[in-house]
Design a protein around this motif. Structure first.
Motif, PDB file in Angstrom:
ATOM      1  N   ILE A  50       1.825   9.509  -5.718  1.00  6.47           N
ATOM      2  CA  ILE A  50       2.321  10.844  -5.368  1.00  6.47           C
ATOM      3  C   ILE A  50       3.411  11.292  -6.332  1.00  6.47           C
ATOM      4  O   ILE A  50       3.405  12.431  -6.811  1.00  6.47           O
ATOM      5  CB  ILE A  50       2.828  10.851  -3.909  1.00  6.47           C
ATOM      6  N   ILE A  51       4.345  10.404  -6.654  1.00  3.36           N
ATOM      7  CA  ILE A  51       5.432  10.733  -7.574  1.00  3.36           C
ATOM      8  C   ILE A  51       4.888  11.111  -8.948  1.00  3.36           C
ATOM      9  O   ILE A  51       5.363  12.048  -9.594  1.00  3.36           O
ATOM     10  CB  ILE A  51       6.419   9.546  -7.692  1.00  3.36           C
ATOM     11  N   LEU A 101       0.826  -1.204   0.000  1.00  2.00           N
ATOM     12  CA  LEU A 101       0.000   0.000   0.000  1.00  2.00           C
ATOM     13  C   LEU A 101       0.863   1.259   0.000  1.00  2.00           C
ATOM     14  O   LEU A 101       0.569   2.231  -0.708  1.00  2.00           O
ATOM     15  CB  LEU A 101      -0.924   0.014   1.217  1.00  2.00           C
ATOM     16  N   PHE A 102       1.931   1.233   0.782  1.00  2.00           N
ATOM     17  CA  PHE A 102       2.828   2.393   0.852  1.00  2.00           C
ATOM     18  C   PHE A 102       3.514   2.624  -0.497  1.00  2.00           C
ATOM     19  O   PHE A 102       3.659   3.772  -0.941  1.00  2.00           O
ATOM     20  CB  PHE A 102       3.877   2.188   1.946  1.00  2.00           C
ATOM     21  N   ILE A 103       3.922   1.555  -1.138  1.00  2.42           N
ATOM     22  CA  ILE A 103       4.567   1.664  -2.458  1.00  2.42           C
ATOM     23  C   ILE A 103       3.588   2.234  -3.484  1.00  2.42           C
ATOM     24  O   ILE A 103       3.941   3.143  -4.261  1.00  2.42           O
ATOM     25  CB  ILE A 103       5.103   0.289  -2.915  1.00  2.42           C
ATOM     26  N   ILE A 104       2.357   1.710  -3.491  1.00  2.00           N
ATOM     27  CA  ILE A 104       1.339   2.193  -4.440  1.00  2.00           C
ATOM     28  C   ILE A 104       1.049   3.669  -4.213  1.00  2.00           C
ATOM     29  O   ILE A 104       0.993   4.468  -5.164  1.00  2.00           O
ATOM     30  CB  ILE A 104       0.044   1.369  -4.312  1.00  2.00           C
ATOM     31  N   LEU A 105       0.872   4.049  -2.950  1.00  3.64           N
ATOM     32  CA  LEU A 105       0.603   5.451  -2.623  1.00  3.64           C
ATOM     33  C   LEU A 105       1.765   6.343  -3.042  1.00  3.64           C
ATOM     34  O   LEU A 105       1.552   7.436  -3.598  1.00  3.64           O
ATOM     35  CB  LEU A 105       0.354   5.599  -1.114  1.00  3.64           C
ATOM     36  N   SER A 106       2.976   5.880  -2.813  1.00  8.32           N
ATOM     37  CA  SER A 106       4.171   6.655  -3.178  1.00  8.32           C
ATOM     38  C   SER A 106       4.253   6.865  -4.691  1.00  8.32           C
ATOM     39  O   SER A 106       4.618   7.954  -5.165  1.00  8.32           O
ATOM     40  CB  SER A 106       5.439   5.949  -2.682  1.00  8.32           C
ATOM     41  N   ILE A 107       3.898   5.843  -5.450  1.00  9.15           N
ATOM     42  CA  ILE A 107       3.895   5.952  -6.915  1.00  9.15           C
ATOM     43  C   ILE A 107       2.857   6.976  -7.370  1.00  9.15           C
ATOM     44  O   ILE A 107       3.114   7.798  -8.259  1.00  9.15           O
ATOM     45  CB  ILE A 107       3.624   4.575  -7.558  1.00  9.15           C
ATOM     46  N   LEU A 112      -3.807  14.984   2.486  1.00  7.29           N
ATOM     47  CA  LEU A 112      -4.381  13.728   2.988  1.00  7.29           C
ATOM     48  C   LEU A 112      -3.427  12.564   2.753  1.00  7.29           C
ATOM     49  O   LEU A 112      -3.202  11.734   3.643  1.00  7.29           O
ATOM     50  CB  LEU A 112      -5.723  13.447   2.293  1.00  7.29           C
ATOM     51  N   THR A 113      -2.854  12.492   1.554  1.00  3.03           N
ATOM     52  CA  THR A 113      -1.964  11.368   1.224  1.00  3.03           C
ATOM     53  C   THR A 113      -0.656  11.411   2.017  1.00  3.03           C
ATOM     54  O   THR A 113      -0.037  10.368   2.237  1.00  3.03           O
ATOM     55  CB  THR A 113      -1.666  11.344  -0.289  1.00  3.03           C
TER      56      THR A 113
END
Length: 209
Positions: free
Chosen positions: A32-33, A24-30, A183-184
């Motif tokens: 955002i990037i 989930l953290f990886i997906i969210l980071s992608i 939020l993210t």
């Protein structure tokens, strides 16, 4: 190799949860990037800005300081002095320092700028993942773990844990409300904290054996 296999068998649920959180953290980071999270952040804040009042702002300014460096260091120092079993407050202090360093490392990797023109308080540094959200969950989450392990009275345990969970969530919300995080950022801070805290607790438990 046999020990590793046995460990996986005995901790299957924990490993699956940790792996899912990392994903989930990886997906969210992608997101955002690639700036695909911007719409979600803007939409959420458009609702938050409508509930701003002077009284709520004053309250959330107090709440947000509960995850501030000065406040948490003061609590850690007091616990170090007051608690006779020095191992516990020492673990709390080390946890606070490690959580801060972990957060700063990831902030320097993503270098996301903070929201501009909507902030009610001044903050410096990068935005993702939210430091107050991550450190708040790491610090109070570890206290929750200690309460769960050491307090026997169920009512006392329930009241304390519920209060701390509410505090953690309010700290995260305060960062968005005060306009210093998206939020993210807050979600990312919480996810990274869960990953970090799971590993930290596992390390100190192994150390005790």
């Amino acid at each position: 190799m046999k020990n590793i296999i046995n460990y996986i068998k005995n901790n299957k649920k924990e490993i699956i949860l940790l792996g899912f959180t990392i994903l989930l953290f990886i997906i969210l980071s992608i997101l955002i990037i690639t700036k695909k999270a911007n719409h979600i952040d803007t939409l959420f804040f458009s609702h938050v800005i409508n509930i701003r009042t002077n009284n709520l702002t004053s309250f959330l300014e107090i709440i947000t300081n509960l995850a501030g460096a000065t406040f948490l260091l003061a609590i850690s120092t007091i616990l170090l002095i007051v608690i006779k079993k020095k191992q516990i407050p020492l673990y709390i202090l080390i946890n606070l320092i490690c959580a801060f360093l972990t957060n700063q490392t990831f902030k320097s990797i993503f270098t996301r700028t903070r929201p501009i023109g909507i902030n009610l308080i001044d903050e410096t540094g990068y935005s993702y993942p939210s430091g107050h959200s991550m450190i708040g969950l790491s610090f109070y989450g570890f206290i929750i773990y200690l309460i769960h392990k050491n307090i026997k009275n169920k009512l006392t345990k329930t009241i304390l844990i519920t209060s701390l969970i509410l505090t953690i969530l309010l700290i995260g919300f305060s960062r968005i409300y005060l306009g210093v995080h998206y939020l993210t950022d807050v979600i990312g801070g919480f996810l990274l904290s869960i990953i970090y805290l799971t590993i930290y607790i596992k390390i100190i438990n192994l150390e005790k054996k």
